[in-house]
Scaffold this motif. Structure first.
Motif, PDB file in Angstrom:
ATOM      1  N   ALA A  46      50.535  42.383  39.850  1.00 41.54           N
ATOM      2  CA  ALA A  46      51.788  42.027  39.161  1.00 41.54           C
ATOM      3  C   ALA A  46      51.948  40.513  39.093  1.00 41.54           C
ATOM      4  O   ALA A  46      52.353  39.968  38.056  1.00 41.54           O
ATOM      5  CB  ALA A  46      52.984  42.668  39.868  1.00 41.54           C
ATOM      6  N   HIS A  47      51.623  39.820  40.183  1.00 39.70           N
ATOM      7  CA  HIS A  47      51.677  38.350  40.184  1.00 39.70           C
ATOM      8  C   HIS A  47      50.734  37.776  39.127  1.00 39.70           C
ATOM      9  O   HIS A  47      51.112  36.888  38.356  1.00 39.70           O
ATOM     10  CB  HIS A  47      51.317  37.802  41.571  1.00 39.70           C
ATOM     11  N   LEU A  48      49.511  38.281  39.093  1.00 38.33           N
ATOM     12  CA  LEU A  48      48.546  37.799  38.108  1.00 38.33           C
ATOM     13  C   LEU A  48      49.020  38.093  36.686  1.00 38.33           C
ATOM     14  O   LEU A  48      48.863  37.261  35.791  1.00 38.33           O
ATOM     15  CB  LEU A  48      47.174  38.426  38.366  1.00 38.33           C
ATOM     16  N   CYS A  49      49.609  39.262  36.482  1.00 40.88           N
ATOM     17  CA  CYS A  49      50.160  39.596  35.159  1.00 40.88           C
ATOM     18  C   CYS A  49      51.219  38.574  34.763  1.00 40.88           C
ATOM     19  O   CYS A  49      51.208  38.074  33.628  1.00 40.88           O
ATOM     20  CB  CYS A  49      50.779  40.994  35.170  1.00 40.88           C
ATOM     21  N   LEU A  76      54.470  46.157  36.124  1.00 35.20           N
ATOM     22  CA  LEU A  76      53.412  47.168  36.184  1.00 35.20           C
ATOM     23  C   LEU A  76      53.826  48.488  35.543  1.00 35.20           C
ATOM     24  O   LEU A  76      52.994  49.191  34.981  1.00 35.20           O
ATOM     25  CB  LEU A  76      52.976  47.405  37.631  1.00 35.20           C
ATOM     26  N   GLN A  77      55.076  48.851  35.657  1.00 35.04           N
ATOM     27  CA  GLN A  77      55.605  50.103  35.106  1.00 35.04           C
ATOM     28  C   GLN A  77      54.690  51.293  35.397  1.00 35.04           C
ATOM     29  O   GLN A  77      54.413  52.118  34.521  1.00 35.04           O
ATOM     30  CB  GLN A  77      55.864  49.958  33.608  1.00 35.04           C
ATOM     31  N   GLY A  78      54.227  51.363  36.653  1.00 35.99           N
ATOM     32  CA  GLY A  78      53.404  52.485  37.083  1.00 35.99           C
ATOM     33  C   GLY A  78      51.974  52.464  36.583  1.00 35.99           C
ATOM     34  O   GLY A  78      51.225  53.407  36.824  1.00 35.99           O
ATOM     35  N   ASP A  79      51.575  51.411  35.912  1.00 38.54           N
ATOM     36  CA  ASP A  79      50.229  51.333  35.332  1.00 38.54           C
ATOM     37  C   ASP A  79      49.647  49.936  35.531  1.00 38.54           C
ATOM     38  O   ASP A  79      49.616  49.130  34.602  1.00 38.54           O
ATOM     39  CB  ASP A  79      50.310  51.677  33.837  1.00 38.54           C
ATOM     40  N   PRO A  80      49.178  49.634  36.758  1.00 38.76           N
ATOM     41  CA  PRO A  80      48.668  48.275  37.017  1.00 38.76           C
ATOM     42  C   PRO A  80      47.524  47.859  36.103  1.00 38.76           C
ATOM     43  O   PRO A  80      47.500  46.728  35.621  1.00 38.76           O
ATOM     44  CB  PRO A  80      48.211  48.324  38.475  1.00 38.76           C
ATOM     45  N   ARG A  86      47.342  44.314  29.149  1.00 35.54           N
ATOM     46  CA  ARG A  86      48.321  43.755  28.215  1.00 35.54           C
ATOM     47  C   ARG A  86      48.506  42.253  28.433  1.00 35.54           C
ATOM     48  O   ARG A  86      48.612  41.485  27.473  1.00 35.54           O
ATOM     49  CB  ARG A  86      49.670  44.488  28.351  1.00 35.54           C
ATOM     50  N   ALA A  87      48.543  41.831  29.693  1.00 31.16           N
ATOM     51  CA  ALA A  87      48.721  40.400  29.987  1.00 31.16           C
ATOM     52  C   ALA A  87      47.512  39.593  29.522  1.00 31.16           C
ATOM     53  O   ALA A  87      47.662  38.529  28.910  1.00 31.16           O
ATOM     54  CB  ALA A  87      48.967  40.200  31.480  1.00 31.16           C
ATOM     55  N   LEU A  88      46.326  40.077  29.794  1.00 30.88           N
ATOM     56  CA  LEU A  88      45.137  39.299  29.437  1.00 30.88           C
ATOM     57  C   LEU A  88      44.859  39.339  27.946  1.00 30.88           C
ATOM     58  O   LEU A  88      44.198  38.449  27.421  1.00 30.88           O
ATOM     59  CB  LEU A  88      43.919  39.731  30.251  1.00 30.88           C
ATOM     60  N   ALA A  89      45.385  40.330  27.238  1.00 29.73           N
ATOM     61  CA  ALA A  89      45.155  40.417  25.798  1.00 29.73           C
ATOM     62  C   ALA A  89      45.685  39.192  25.063  1.00 29.73           C
ATOM     63  O   ALA A  89      45.122  38.780  24.047  1.00 29.73           O
ATOM     64  CB  ALA A  89      45.805  41.683  25.228  1.00 29.73           C
ATOM     65  N   ARG A  90      46.738  38.578  25.584  1.00 35.39           N
ATOM     66  CA  ARG A  90      47.274  37.364  24.969  1.00 35.39           C
ATOM     67  C   ARG A  90      46.773  36.107  25.677  1.00 35.39           C
ATOM     68  O   ARG A  90      46.583  35.073  25.062  1.00 35.39           O
ATOM     69  CB  ARG A  90      48.804  37.407  24.990  1.00 35.39           C
ATOM     70  N   SER A  91      46.588  36.200  26.984  1.00 40.19           N
ATOM     71  CA  SER A  91      46.214  35.016  27.750  1.00 40.19           C
ATOM     72  C   SER A  91      44.759  34.599  27.519  1.00 40.19           C
ATOM     73  O   SER A  91      44.484  33.432  27.251  1.00 40.19           O
ATOM     74  CB  SER A  91      46.432  35.273  29.242  1.00 40.19           C
ATOM     75  N   ARG A  92      43.844  35.539  27.631  1.00 37.81           N
ATOM     76  CA  ARG A  92      42.422  35.170  27.562  1.00 37.81           C
ATOM     77  C   ARG A  92      42.065  34.455  26.264  1.00 37.81           C
ATOM     78  O   ARG A  92      41.431  33.403  26.289  1.00 37.81           O
ATOM     79  CB  ARG A  92      41.531  36.387  27.777  1.00 37.81           C
ATOM     80  N   PRO A  93      42.493  34.964  25.080  1.00 36.26           N
ATOM     81  CA  PRO A  93      42.131  34.247  23.850  1.00 36.26           C
ATOM     82  C   PRO A  93      42.826  32.896  23.702  1.00 36.26           C
ATOM     83  O   PRO A  93      42.377  32.049  22.931  1.00 36.26           O
ATOM     84  CB  PRO A  93      42.552  35.185  22.717  1.00 36.26           C
ATOM     85  N   ALA A  94      43.901  32.680  24.427  1.00 36.44           N
ATOM     86  CA  ALA A  94      44.619  31.405  24.317  1.00 36.44           C
ATOM     87  C   ALA A  94      43.853  30.261  24.975  1.00 36.44           C
ATOM     88  O   ALA A  94      43.981  29.105  24.554  1.00 36.44           O
ATOM     89  CB  ALA A  94      46.010  31.519  24.939  1.00 36.44           C
ATOM     90  N   TRP A  95      43.054  30.556  25.995  1.00 35.66           N
ATOM     91  CA  TRP A  95      42.369  29.484  26.726  1.00 35.66           C
ATOM     92  C   TRP A  95      41.321  28.750  25.906  1.00 35.66           C
ATOM     93  O   TRP A  95      41.306  27.518  25.886  1.00 35.66           O
ATOM     94  CB  TRP A  95      41.795  30.009  28.045  1.00 35.66           C
ATOM     95  N   PRO A  96      40.431  29.442  25.197  1.00 33.63           N
ATOM     96  CA  PRO A  96      39.426  28.706  24.412  1.00 33.63           C
ATOM     97  C   PRO A  96      39.995  28.009  23.170  1.00 33.63           C
ATOM     98  O   PRO A  96      39.328  27.165  22.581  1.00 33.63           O
ATOM     99  CB  PRO A  96      38.428  29.783  23.994  1.00 33.63           C
ATOM    100  N   ALA A  97      41.211  28.331  22.778  1.00 35.47           N
ATOM    101  CA  ALA A  97      41.823  27.745  21.580  1.00 35.47           C
ATOM    102  C   ALA A  97      42.392  26.363  21.895  1.00 35.47           C
ATOM    103  O   ALA A  97      43.569  26.086  21.692  1.00 35.47           O
ATOM    104  CB  ALA A  97      42.908  28.679  21.054  1.00 35.47           C
TER     105      ALA A  97
END
Length: 190
Positions: A46-49, A76-80, A86-97
């Protein structure tokens, strides 16, 4: 080979390593304790999210006030695993940009250069990858490039060790290996 002159180039690989570990956690392990004494494996995820939901906003220079409390509550809503995806779907592509990144970004430390924010995120990902591995009973080896970079950063910036209660007090490292030194500096008994 990854250009390591800018820590932003190393963050996607660190995100990928954490992702592999999150995907490998079995259902019975989410409540297991981690070296972060107040966090279970699920709490750590949850912290990492939270960090990675904020990252795309931070990278473009959005202030904390503007982001507000939109990420408060049960992430987390019961689904870590799903929450992390969901969190990395936006974060990961933002880093190389990097051409979209603000020169200065707003964090809990105030305005800092975007490159410093990347150093902080790489440190956070690297150490919490180990915390997650330890809590989930996974192999505890870490990427040596990430470890070396995180260790150099934390040794060059004392506020990371002494400020704001971010880390537990240092312990004695079990060896002079960079991974063991990094973890010991941040209060992780290996």
């Amino acid at each position: 080979m990854t250009d390591t002159a800018d820590a932003r180039a190393l963050v996607p690989g660190a995100v990928d390593r954490v992702t592999a570990r999150v995907r490998a956690v079995d259902a019975a392990t989410w409540a297991a304790p981690t070296p972060c004494t107040e966090w279970s494996v699920g709490d750590l995820v949850a912290h990492l999210c939270l960090e990675h939901l904020w990252a795309p906003h931070v990278l473009v220079g959005t202030t904390m006030d503007v982001v507000g409390d939109r990420y408060e509550g049960d992430l987390l809503q019961g689904d870590p695993r799903g929450a992390w995806e969901r969190a990395l779907a936006r974060s990961r592509p933002a880093w190389p940009a990097t051409d979209t990144h603000a020169a200065l970004v707003h964090t809990s430390f105030g305005w800092i250069p975007v490159e410093e924010y990347a150093e902080q995120m790489l440190l956070d990902l690297t150490v919490h990858e180990w915390d997650l591995a330890r809590g989930a009973g996974q192999d505890e080896e870490l990427d040596p490039v990430g470890v070396d970079r995180a260790l150099a950063y934390v040794q060059s910036d004392p506020i990371m060790l002494t400020g704001a209660g971010l880390w537990s007090p240092p312990v004695t490292p079990r060896s002079a290996e960079p991974r063991d030194v990094l973890l010991a500096l941040l209060g992780r008994p290996v």
